[in-house]
Design a protein around this motif. Sequence first.
Motif, PDB file in Angstrom:
ATOM      1  N   LYS A 161       0.823  -1.209   0.000  1.00  0.00           N
ATOM      2  CA  LYS A 161       0.000   0.000   0.000  1.00  0.00           C
ATOM      3  C   LYS A 161       0.859   1.262   0.000  1.00  0.00           C
ATOM      4  O   LYS A 161       0.344   2.375  -0.103  1.00  0.00           O
ATOM      5  CB  LYS A 161      -0.960  -0.026   1.180  1.00  0.00           C
ATOM      6  N   ASN A 162       2.167   1.094   0.151  1.00  0.00           N
ATOM      7  CA  ASN A 162       3.091   2.224   0.038  1.00  0.00           C
ATOM      8  C   ASN A 162       3.956   2.093  -1.208  1.00  0.00           C
ATOM      9  O   ASN A 162       4.906   2.850  -1.368  1.00  0.00           O
ATOM     10  CB  ASN A 162       4.037   2.284   1.236  1.00  0.00           C
ATOM     11  N   SER A 163       3.703   1.104  -2.051  1.00  0.00           N
ATOM     12  CA  SER A 163       4.589   0.810  -3.178  1.00  0.00           C
ATOM     13  C   SER A 163       6.037   0.752  -2.707  1.00  0.00           C
ATOM     14  O   SER A 163       6.928   1.358  -3.300  1.00  0.00           O
ATOM     15  CB  SER A 163       4.453   1.859  -4.283  1.00  0.00           C
ATOM     16  N   ASP A 170      15.278   4.747  -2.655  1.00  0.00           N
ATOM     17  CA  ASP A 170      14.626   6.027  -2.338  1.00  0.00           C
ATOM     18  C   ASP A 170      14.584   6.926  -3.561  1.00  0.00           C
ATOM     19  O   ASP A 170      13.591   7.596  -3.827  1.00  0.00           O
ATOM     20  CB  ASP A 170      15.369   6.733  -1.195  1.00  0.00           C
ATOM     21  N   GLY A 217      11.818   6.494  -5.976  1.00  0.00           N
ATOM     22  CA  GLY A 217      10.487   6.944  -5.557  1.00  0.00           C
ATOM     23  C   GLY A 217       9.597   5.861  -4.981  1.00  0.00           C
ATOM     24  O   GLY A 217       8.380   6.045  -4.899  1.00  0.00           O
ATOM     25  N   PHE A 218      10.194   4.735  -4.578  1.00  0.00           N
ATOM     26  CA  PHE A 218       9.385   3.723  -3.895  1.00  0.00           C
ATOM     27  C   PHE A 218       9.017   4.249  -2.510  1.00  0.00           C
ATOM     28  O   PHE A 218       9.751   5.053  -1.920  1.00  0.00           O
ATOM     29  CB  PHE A 218      10.169   2.413  -3.746  1.00  0.00           C
ATOM     30  N   GLY A 219       7.896   3.772  -1.970  1.00  0.00           N
ATOM     31  CA  GLY A 219       7.487   4.191  -0.630  1.00  0.00           C
ATOM     32  C   GLY A 219       8.334   3.494   0.422  1.00  0.00           C
ATOM     33  O   GLY A 219       9.231   2.713   0.113  1.00  0.00           O
ATOM     34  N   SER A 220       8.052   3.798   1.677  1.00  0.00           N
ATOM     35  CA  SER A 220       8.805   3.152   2.747  1.00  0.00           C
ATOM     36  C   SER A 220       7.984   1.998   3.313  1.00  0.00           C
ATOM     37  O   SER A 220       6.793   1.904   3.080  1.00  0.00           O
ATOM     38  CB  SER A 220       9.124   4.157   3.847  1.00  0.00           C
ATOM     39  N   CYS A 221       8.656   1.136   4.047  1.00  0.00           N
ATOM     40  CA  CYS A 221       7.993  -0.071   4.540  1.00  0.00           C
ATOM     41  C   CYS A 221       7.274   0.215   5.853  1.00  0.00           C
ATOM     42  O   CYS A 221       7.860   0.721   6.792  1.00  0.00           O
ATOM     43  CB  CYS A 221       9.035  -1.163   4.740  1.00  0.00           C
TER      44      CYS A 221
END
Lengths: 258, 253
Positions: free
Chosen positions: A175-177, A212, A215-219
């Motif tokens: 849900k955060n990619s 980072d 542009g991937f989200g964080s876990c």
Amino acid sequence: MSNEGRSYTLRIWRQKNRNTPGKLVDYKVTNISPGSSFLEMLDLLNEDLVAKGEEAIAFDNDCREGICGMCSLTINGIPHGPERRTTVCQLHMRKFEDGAVITIEPFRAKPFPIVKDLVVDRSAFDRIIQAGGFISVRTGGVPDANAIAIPKDVADVAMDAAACIGCGACVAACKNSSAMLFTSAKASQLNRLPQGQAEKDRRVLLMISQLDKEGFGSCTNYGECQAVCPKGITLDHIAKMHRDYAVASFKNVFGKVL
Amino acid sequence: MNGILRLLKSSVGKKYLMAITGTILALFVLGHMLGNLQYFFDARWINAYAHHLQHLPYGLLWVVRAVLFTTIVIHIVVGVLLTLHNVQARPGYEVEGTVQASLGSRTMIWTGLVLLAFATFHIFHYTVKNVQDFSSIPEVNYISSVTPEGLPVVETETVITPDGNGIIRPVATPNVQAIMKTGFSVTGYSLFYIFAVGMLMLHLSHGVSSVFQTLGLRNEVWRYKLNCLAWLYAVAVFAGFASIPVSVLIGKL
Ligand code: HEM
Ligand code: FES
């Protein structure tokens, strides 16, 4: 189980290219054998479309035996569909009831731009690997198989991490990619082994900074990635990455890693 | 310096900050809850406890407040930054599917924002005391100990009056138990408190186990145990906090 053909309503994401907005388009398929795979069902639909003079639906696939990581469909909101530990190429239509409405979307994430229809560009993964997912050794003669002793349990865990086929389902499900499951598996398979030790700190620092940058989200520790991973990669590897990153950062603050 | 900057700018570094501040806050709420439970004992307990907290030596009260304030500011700022970044990274599906992510994990920012609103209200309500008028509740003499016969020993203090004489008088301290009771007898406030600690429960049900993952202290065996432990922790904190307004509400029936 009946062997009669089944019918489905497919709601498929159609998008001309990266810059044109896409939309879901409904298609009907009939006479689908329960034994056919999900991709074969799409092949049949595409044959129909081509025969009618319409444009075929673009989707990625290659080996069709669950090992290459090319196939990448999100079915009813779940990457690779409803069956656990299965790539969509290994998914069969017997898993879908006759008459079902099936929504098919690409693996969605900002760092995975849509190329066309259901095809996304996953080269962000390649750049993460290029940042540190390798060991720099000079190639020479083939080393003796048992020249470096590795405990069986360590080798097993490294092998589990190496099972990652880089399909991107973890990112698509998150849900955060976030790409932590992929990145941690790729780091873990090297960090756990003696050959990977020399560059361990550099590796995690560089891979995370590339992740980072893409542009991937964080876990957030949802665990959705592990739930959809066709290869059963677990959150253990992410925990290990978190540990390794802490150690590497500590060394990098007080000493010099990069 | 470069190393610190790299760490703070990275997503994983920010997660460490969340985990460290989250742990401090989670321990704080547990301690706060245990302290509150003294409400159910003789009034002297919680009044003395409150008095002690207010009169910690060396200005420790302000040290604790400063640490908590910094912690919460970091937790909120970093939490909001991470959430915004995560929302940006995710274009979203036409059909959203969830396989196993818990309700708590999916609502961290919302439960967190409710907690922020609640904490603000709570501080004005019971610390600054300008939401409700508690001035009619008389102060009580501060009792420092009890004799072996069970007689209270009243603490005294020397004060210098304007005419320059020193007089000895009992130390007066707010009747915290009565203040809590008065506060919670407003049904609306009580319900808001219960709702807020319910949100805290949800936040902790994910957070307490998530901390271990973020700090890399979890594996496939411990993950499920820690998930249960987090729920236990969350429910205990909820039950402890909620018991007070609930008991006041029941008392009103
Ligand atoms: C007493 C109050 C609070 C406690 C005890 C608390 C506790 C925690 C804990 C233990 C975590 C888990 C950290 C991790 O995943 O490693 C967490 C995460 C989080 N908290 Fe709080 N928190 C509180 C208040 C708040 C507030 C006021 C906000 C407002 C924005 C907030 C927003 C978040 C968010 C967004 C996360 C998830 C961060 C992420 O995983 O990316 N929290 N909290
Ligand atoms: S097509 Fe190769 S894994 Fe599915």
